[in-house]
Design a protein around this motif. Structure first.
Motif, PDB file in Angstrom:
ATOM      1  N   UNK A  61       0.831  -1.210   0.000  1.00 57.90           N
ATOM      2  CA  UNK A  61       0.000   0.000   0.000  1.00 57.90           C
ATOM      3  C   UNK A  61       0.865   1.259   0.000  1.00 57.90           C
ATOM      4  N   UNK A  62       1.870   1.279   0.862  1.00 59.03           N
ATOM      5  CA  UNK A  62       2.730   2.460   0.906  1.00 59.03           C
ATOM      6  C   UNK A  62       3.507   2.646  -0.394  1.00 59.03           C
ATOM      7  N   UNK A  63       3.900   1.555  -1.012  1.00 57.77           N
ATOM      8  CA  UNK A  63       4.565   1.658  -2.316  1.00 57.77           C
ATOM      9  C   UNK A  63       3.716   2.454  -3.288  1.00 57.77           C
ATOM     10  N   UNK A  64       2.440   2.096  -3.390  1.00 53.29           N
ATOM     11  CA  UNK A  64       1.564   2.728  -4.364  1.00 53.29           C
ATOM     12  C   UNK A  64       1.227   4.169  -3.988  1.00 53.29           C
ATOM     13  N   UNK A  65       1.243   4.489  -2.692  1.00 55.22           N
ATOM     14  CA  UNK A  65       0.857   5.827  -2.258  1.00 55.22           C
ATOM     15  C   UNK A  65       2.020   6.809  -2.173  1.00 55.22           C
ATOM     16  N   UNK A  66       3.240   6.291  -1.929  1.00 48.64           N
ATOM     17  CA  UNK A  66       4.322   7.197  -1.556  1.00 48.64           C
ATOM     18  C   UNK A  66       5.595   7.106  -2.396  1.00 48.64           C
ATOM     19  N   UNK A  67       5.820   5.981  -3.090  1.00 52.00           N
ATOM     20  CA  UNK A  67       7.168   5.750  -3.611  1.00 52.00           C
ATOM     21  C   UNK A  67       7.275   5.630  -5.125  1.00 52.00           C
ATOM     22  N   UNK A  68       6.188   5.793  -5.856  1.00 61.14           N
ATOM     23  CA  UNK A  68       6.227   5.532  -7.292  1.00 61.14           C
ATOM     24  C   UNK A  68       7.154   6.478  -8.055  1.00 61.14           C
ATOM     25  N   UNK A  69       7.376   7.660  -7.540  1.00 62.64           N
ATOM     26  CA  UNK A  69       8.236   8.619  -8.246  1.00 62.64           C
ATOM     27  C   UNK A  69       9.676   8.637  -7.724  1.00 62.64           C
ATOM     28  N   UNK A  70       9.975   7.758  -6.779  1.00 61.30           N
ATOM     29  CA  UNK A  70      11.344   7.658  -6.266  1.00 61.30           C
ATOM     30  C   UNK A  70      12.229   6.878  -7.251  1.00 61.30           C
ATOM     31  N   UNK A  71      13.540   6.968  -7.119  1.00 62.56           N
ATOM     32  CA  UNK A  71      14.424   6.139  -7.937  1.00 62.56           C
ATOM     33  C   UNK A  71      14.334   4.678  -7.502  1.00 62.56           C
ATOM     34  N   UNK A  72      14.390   3.724  -8.421  1.00 66.26           N
ATOM     35  CA  UNK A  72      14.282   2.304  -8.048  1.00 66.26           C
ATOM     36  C   UNK A  72      15.519   1.836  -7.298  1.00 66.26           C
ATOM     37  N   UNK A  73      15.360   0.917  -6.341  1.00 62.14           N
ATOM     38  CA  UNK A  73      16.506   0.404  -5.583  1.00 62.14           C
ATOM     39  C   UNK A  73      17.356  -0.522  -6.442  1.00 62.14           C
ATOM     40  N   UNK A  74      18.619  -0.617  -6.101  1.00 65.19           N
ATOM     41  CA  UNK A  74      19.561  -1.402  -6.898  1.00 65.19           C
ATOM     42  C   UNK A  74      19.220  -2.885  -6.916  1.00 65.19           C
ATOM     43  N   UNK A  75      18.619  -3.402  -5.846  1.00 64.50           N
ATOM     44  CA  UNK A  75      18.363  -4.835  -5.769  1.00 64.50           C
ATOM     45  C   UNK A  75      17.139  -5.323  -6.515  1.00 64.50           C
ATOM     46  N   UNK A  76      16.371  -4.410  -7.097  1.00 61.62           N
ATOM     47  CA  UNK A  76      15.107  -4.813  -7.726  1.00 61.62           C
ATOM     48  C   UNK A  76      15.329  -5.719  -8.930  1.00 61.62           C
ATOM     49  N   UNK A  77      16.289  -5.411  -9.778  1.00 56.24           N
ATOM     50  CA  UNK A  77      16.506  -6.204 -10.993  1.00 56.24           C
ATOM     51  C   UNK A  77      16.824  -7.657 -10.671  1.00 56.24           C
ATOM     52  N   UNK A  78      17.560  -7.904  -9.600  1.00 60.37           N
ATOM     53  CA  UNK A  78      17.891  -9.277  -9.228  1.00 60.37           C
ATOM     54  C   UNK A  78      16.640 -10.046  -8.798  1.00 60.37           C
ATOM     55  N   UNK A  79      15.726  -9.362  -8.113  1.00 57.77           N
ATOM     56  CA  UNK A  79      14.475  -9.994  -7.714  1.00 57.77           C
ATOM     57  C   UNK A  79      13.623 -10.329  -8.938  1.00 57.77           C
ATOM     58  N   UNK A  80      13.589  -9.416  -9.885  1.00 58.26           N
ATOM     59  CA  UNK A  80      12.817  -9.652 -11.111  1.00 58.26           C
ATOM     60  C   UNK A  80      13.398 -10.830 -11.873  1.00 58.26           C
ATOM     61  N   UNK A  81      14.718 -10.951 -11.923  1.00 61.02           N
ATOM     62  CA  UNK A  81      15.354 -12.070 -12.620  1.00 61.02           C
ATOM     63  C   UNK A  81      14.933 -13.400 -12.007  1.00 61.02           C
ATOM     64  N   UNK A  82      14.829 -13.450 -10.702  1.00 63.26           N
ATOM     65  CA  UNK A  82      14.371 -14.677 -10.041  1.00 63.26           C
ATOM     66  C   UNK A  82      12.926 -14.988 -10.405  1.00 63.26           C
ATOM     67  N   UNK A  83      12.096 -13.954 -10.496  1.00 66.48           N
ATOM     68  CA  UNK A  83      10.693 -14.180 -10.863  1.00 66.48           C
ATOM     69  C   UNK A  83      10.575 -14.619 -12.317  1.00 66.48           C
TER      70      UNK A  83
END
Length: 277
Positions: free
Chosen positions: A39-61
């Protein structure tokens, strides 16, 4: 050149994830990477820069690892359940059992004793005990790994003193009567095709039940009449094609079965009650 944002990273990941819910998967992975709620992601963080670890999580998915294994938890009903390799990831479809229980006990004080056969990480029994704070429960599973997760979840939720988690073989050795019996057994036939997310990651013992997927129902259902308290209800999850067959097994032992559908309109659970005299 525009600055990358969380919003754009989620949108890009959703185009690369192959699942029934690619956008939701990407959002949950991003919330995990940021260590914030969905919920907080959608309300507060959408315009922030993405964290460095996100791509690795997506690769696993993209490699079909379940989201719950990647993030370490899964939301179910009103609780969050820790999960990981060796346990079945809770499905939203299984909330059909809790919804049916809530409807059954509406207008009453709710169940006093709850039994969960094949509890896994404690999903159903802990959701029920969170729903009815005066109830106590027993969760049974054959897997030590699953029971370790269940105990951890009970502690995290503050429910450990109200639930007994024991290693066992379905209802063997269980005595007494319960107002609410919950069960999500394996119900997939051994020859059925499964997607790589399930086939390559989740424990086969929690999925397969003989050639027709009915082996465990044949073992569980005969014990239900001796375990059900007067006015109680047993709720058993089924595969969407198994409604009539499992209902027939229940009638054979003197139970009155009622079919319940999930939010997608598919047969998903059978409620069993003792017939009125």
């Amino acid at each position: 050149m525009s600055t990358p944002t969380v919003r754009a990273a989620i949108a890009d990941a959703a185009t690369r994830i192959q699942s029934a819910t690619p956008r939701l998967d990407a959002e949950l992975l991003m919330a995990h990477a940021l260590n914030v709620s969905h919920q907080d992601l959608l309300l507060k963080y959408l315009n922030d820069p993405p964290p460095a670890g996100f791509d690795a999580l997506v690769a696993r998915r993209i490699a079909h690892e379940p989201v719950g294994y990647i993030t370490g938890s899964r939301g179910f009903w009103s609780i969050e359940v820790a999960v990981g390799p060796g346990v079945l990831v809770p499905r939203a479809d299984s909330e059909t059992l809790i919804a049916a229980a809530v409807a059954h006990f509406a207008g009453s004080d709710g169940p006093k004793r709850v039994l969960d056969l094949g509890t896994g990480p404690g999903t159903l029994v802990l959701a029920a005990l969170a729903e009815w704070p005066e109830a106590t429960g027993v969760g049974v599973d054959a897997s030590d790994t699953a029971l370790a997760y269940a105990r951890r979840n009970a502690e995290t939720l503050g429910i450990a003193e109200r639930v007994e988690l024991r290693r066992g073989d379905w209802a063997t050795g269980i005595s007494g009567r319960f107002d609410l019996i919950l069960c999500n057994p394996p119900y997939i036939g051994t020859a059925e095709e499964l997607g790589p997310e399930v086939r390559d990651h989740e424990p086969p013992a929690a999925l397969f039940a003989g050639t027709d997927g009915l082996d465990d129902y044949r073992r569980i259902i005969p014990d239900l009449p001796r375990l059900l308290a007067p006015g109680g209800i047993a709720l058993v999850e089924i595969g969407w094609t198994q409604g009539e067959t499992v209902s027939a097994l229940m009638r054979r032992v003197g139970l009155d079965p009622v079919l319940h559908h999930d939010l997608g309109g598919r047969p998903r659970a059978i409620a069993a009650k003792m017939p009125r005299n």
